[in-house]
Write a protein that holds these residues in place. Structure first.
Motif, PDB file in Angstrom:
ATOM      1  N   ARG A 160      32.148  43.813  37.479  1.00 33.02           N
ATOM      2  CA  ARG A 160      32.856  43.313  38.532  1.00 33.02           C
ATOM      3  C   ARG A 160      33.912  42.302  38.154  1.00 33.02           C
ATOM      4  NH1 ARG A 160      34.398  46.556  41.781  1.00 33.02           N
ATOM      5  NH2 ARG A 160      34.663  45.012  43.405  1.00 33.02           N
ATOM      6  N   PHE A 161      34.664  42.352  36.867  1.00 37.30           N
ATOM      7  CA  PHE A 161      35.352  41.023  36.752  1.00 37.30           C
ATOM      8  C   PHE A 161      36.894  41.643  36.582  1.00 37.30           C
ATOM      9  CE2 PHE A 161      36.741  37.446  34.149  1.00 37.30           C
ATOM     10  CZ  PHE A 161      36.011  36.409  34.720  1.00 37.30           C
ATOM     11  N   GLY A 162      37.345  42.747  37.434  1.00 40.12           N
ATOM     12  CA  GLY A 162      38.491  43.177  37.182  1.00 40.12           C
ATOM     13  C   GLY A 162      38.683  44.105  36.051  1.00 40.12           C
ATOM     14  N   ASP A 163      39.727  45.041  35.608  1.00 41.59           N
ATOM     15  CA  ASP A 163      39.866  45.945  34.696  1.00 41.59           C
ATOM     16  C   ASP A 163      40.654  45.179  33.538  1.00 41.59           C
ATOM     17  OD1 ASP A 163      42.292  45.778  36.040  1.00 41.59           O
ATOM     18  OD2 ASP A 163      42.489  47.989  36.310  1.00 41.59           O
ATOM     19  N   TYR A 164      39.982  44.026  33.109  1.00 41.98           N
ATOM     20  CA  TYR A 164      40.651  43.581  31.818  1.00 41.98           C
ATOM     21  C   TYR A 164      39.932  44.305  30.390  1.00 41.98           C
ATOM     22  CZ  TYR A 164      42.131  39.360  34.344  1.00 41.98           C
ATOM     23  OH  TYR A 164      42.803  38.372  35.205  1.00 41.98           O
ATOM     24  N   GLY A 165      40.880  44.127  29.631  1.00 45.24           N
ATOM     25  CA  GLY A 165      40.746  44.779  28.223  1.00 45.24           C
ATOM     26  C   GLY A 165      41.055  46.298  28.262  1.00 45.24           C
ATOM     27  N   THR A 380      38.690  33.493  41.778  1.00 46.43           N
ATOM     28  CA  THR A 380      38.407  33.660  40.484  1.00 46.43           C
ATOM     29  C   THR A 380      37.213  32.575  40.281  1.00 46.43           C
ATOM     30  OG1 THR A 380      39.675  31.666  40.025  1.00 46.43           O
ATOM     31  CG2 THR A 380      40.965  33.712  39.974  1.00 46.43           C
ATOM     32  N   PRO A 381      36.625  32.827  39.164  1.00 45.51           N
ATOM     33  CA  PRO A 381      35.479  31.868  38.725  1.00 45.51           C
ATOM     34  C   PRO A 381      35.887  30.292  39.019  1.00 45.51           C
ATOM     35  CG  PRO A 381      35.296  33.512  37.136  1.00 45.51           C
ATOM     36  CD  PRO A 381      36.506  33.649  38.032  1.00 45.51           C
ATOM     37  N   MET A 382      36.937  29.835  38.883  1.00 42.03           N
ATOM     38  CA  MET A 382      37.397  28.311  38.827  1.00 42.03           C
ATOM     39  C   MET A 382      37.433  28.214  40.298  1.00 42.03           C
ATOM     40  SD  MET A 382      38.611  29.959  35.939  1.00 42.03           S
ATOM     41  CE  MET A 382      40.265  30.600  36.102  1.00 42.03           C
TER      42      MET A 382
END
Length: 551
Positions: A160-165, A380-382
């Motif tokens: 659940r951090f987006g579709d990075y990579g 975002t985490p920040m």
């Protein structure tokens, strides 16, 4: 000079690793140099990872060298070293995106998990594909692409951090190829790129002998040709209409930002922390935030008078106290009524009670009404560290003469389920206020091209501290403005007026990714069966074994 021992020699093999029974076990082994494969693969992997300086062709090439390296080494050596190469590329990406040190402890484990998942695709090629080659060369070439897509999808699904990579995002500028995303999502583009690498690696193992590799190479070439041809046809025959509407994206100037920053310093709220703002003198805080909001309002008036029918503010560049919100909305509503325009305000909203800090977008219609107040669903985490409360994730839409409008905020667009909501509600234009940073300014804008192709809508993405873009429903960039190369960032675009273009992907979702997951499991099971069968045969199934290669 010591006499040779059995450890210095092994039976020679053919190009597939099949032991030659006619040769003596004392025949000297040819030990090919493999380190250069790893070095080239690692260097290309660093260039391939989606960053400000990625090279699209590197995404097609880097797996070839890493898979070839792994196939020429024992699994206990090759697989960890390939994993280390992927880790190097991940660390390089985090460094280039200014995330390596300026993050909380949540991000590094997440990207460590992504690295492991990606490395598992290479492990599957080494352990599964090599066992299937004797049965079917074509099947063996599918192991890596289906495993890579599985890894990409599991990251999105589980972390659940987006579709990075996703490898497919590196191809954002290849318009015919990325049209495939309208059917498969970005995962289909990743598959095509990874399959190319797998076919070349297999052909390399066969010595590039044309009679041996012809059929499988032609199968891949035929599929790629069909994908590109279909993409070209889609671009030609589903092109946008010539009826357009003027849209403006606006950001505050560097002078206004400096004036606000200096005033915040004097007011004792230099970083805009929610608790500090709540405790500060509210009059001083309001005055400190005013240079940016005042300039954005003036720019809204200017662009509306110039004919813009939609105006988009950037994410959280403006900071607004809860006590000042109604006055700001009323001021912009007067402009919207007078000029008959839609204005999607975006700002950080500070309250004295919980939630003290919200990241919101507010759409003002030409009637002067508020069509939506949307809270960012995926801070975002920040932002989470700053105490920004997430919204409920219900993507708002509203009807307009230029098609249905919707909005999400910046990082929300990295979550396919949120963007799919906009498509499900027939949005023709998605307004995306955004705020990036140096080292990360291009990535979100480039990813947005595939989002538009996937779901068939245009996007206006206005970013502070980043690249602003307007994109049509086929991924064409209609306008662009770079925060770091202009003092007063204003993006003007003529956007086609049309309903959302229906896509297969918006209807069926991630079916292709699930099919890849199922195929990866099936191929692994088939390879396991092949291995058990080989152990039962008198010759021990030598055809499925790889040669022993020394260091």
């Amino acid at each position: 000079m010591r006499p040779p021992t059995r450890s210095d020699h092994t039976a020679p093999t053919d190009d597939r690793g099949t032991a030659d029974p006619a040769a003596s076990a004392w025949t000297p082994v040819v030990r090919p140099a493999t380190r250069w494969l790893w070095l080239v693969g690692t260097a290309l992997a660093v260039l391939a990872v989606h960053s400000n300086w990625h090279v699209a062709i590197a995404a097609w090439l880097f797996p070839i060298f890493l898979m070839r390296y792994a196939r020429l080494r024992p699994p206990r050596v090759g697989i960890p070293r390939v994993g280390f190469a992927i880790a190097v590329s991940t660390i390089a990406w985090l460094g280039s995106a200014s995330l390596l040190f300026a993050v909380n402890t949540l991000i590094l484990p997440v990207f460590a998990a992504l690295t492991v998942l990606q490395a598992l695709a290479f492990a599957a090629d080494r352990l599964v594909a090599t066992r299937l080659e004797a049965r079917s060369g074509l099947l063996s070439t599918l192991v890596f692409p289906v495993s890579l897509v599985t890894a990409e999808y599991l990251f999105t699904l589980l972390l659940r951090f987006g579709d990075y990579g996703a490898l497919g995002f590196t191809q954002h500028a290849n318009a015919p190829l990325i049209q495939l995303a309208s059917v498969t999502g970005v995962y289909g583009v990743s598959f095509v790129v990874a399959w190319f690498a797998s076919v070349v690696t297999w052909a390399w193992g066969a010595g590039f002998r044309w009679p041996v590799i012809r059929r499988n190479v032609l199968v891949y070439a035929g599929v790629l040709a069909m994908v590109l041809a279909a993409g070209g046809i889609r671009l030609a025959f589903l092109a946008p209409t010539t009826d357009t509407v003027r849209i403006a994206g606006i950001s505050a100037s560097a002078d206004a930002m400096r004036a606000s920053s200096d005033a915040q310093e004097r007011a004792g709220i230099p970083y805009g922390d929610a608790a500090d703002v709540a405790d500060a003198d509210q009059g001083e805080a309001s005055a400190a935030f005013a240079p940016v909001t005042d300039e954005l309002v003036a720019s809204t008036q200017r662009e509306a008078a110039a004919g813009a029918r939609v105006i988009q503010w950037p994410e959280t560049q403006a900071r607004v106290l809860e006590s000042d919100k109604d006055a700001l909305v009323d001021e912009v509503a007067d402009i919207a009524r007078d000029e008959e325009t839609y204005v999607n305000l975006a700002f950080a909203l500070y309250g004295t009670e919980e939630p003290r800090l919200r990241n919101v977008a507010v759409l003002i219609t030409p009637d002067g009404e508020t069509a939506w107040t949307y809270d960012k669903a995926q801070p975002t985490p920040m932002e989470a560290l700053r105490g920004i409360e997430p919204g409920d994730g219900d993507v708002p839409v509203t009807d307009s003469p230029i098609g249905r409008l919707a909005t999400v905020i910046c990082y929300d667009a990295d979550f396919p389920d949120l963007m799919r909501q906009a498509a499900g509600k027939d949005a023709a234009l998605v307004l995306v206020p955004a705020n990036d940073w140096l080292g990360y300014e291009n990535l979100h804008a480039e990813r947005a091209t595939l989002r538009s192709v996937e779901y068939g809508y245009a996007q206006v993405r206005q970013s502070a501290n980043g690249l602003s873009t307007t994109i049509d429903h086929q991924g064409r960039v209609l306008a662009m403005s770079d925060h770091f190369t202009t003092d007063r960032q204003t993006m003007i675009a003529e956007v086609p007026v049309q309903p959302r273009t229906a896509t297969v992907y918006s209807a069926i979702g991630d079916v292709f990714a699930w099919l890849c997951l199922g195929a990866a499991a099936a191929l692994a099971a088939l390879a396991g069966h092949q291995a058990r069968r080989g152990r039962r045969e008198p010759d021990g199934g030598g055809a499925s074994r790889m040669p022993r290669i020394g260091r």
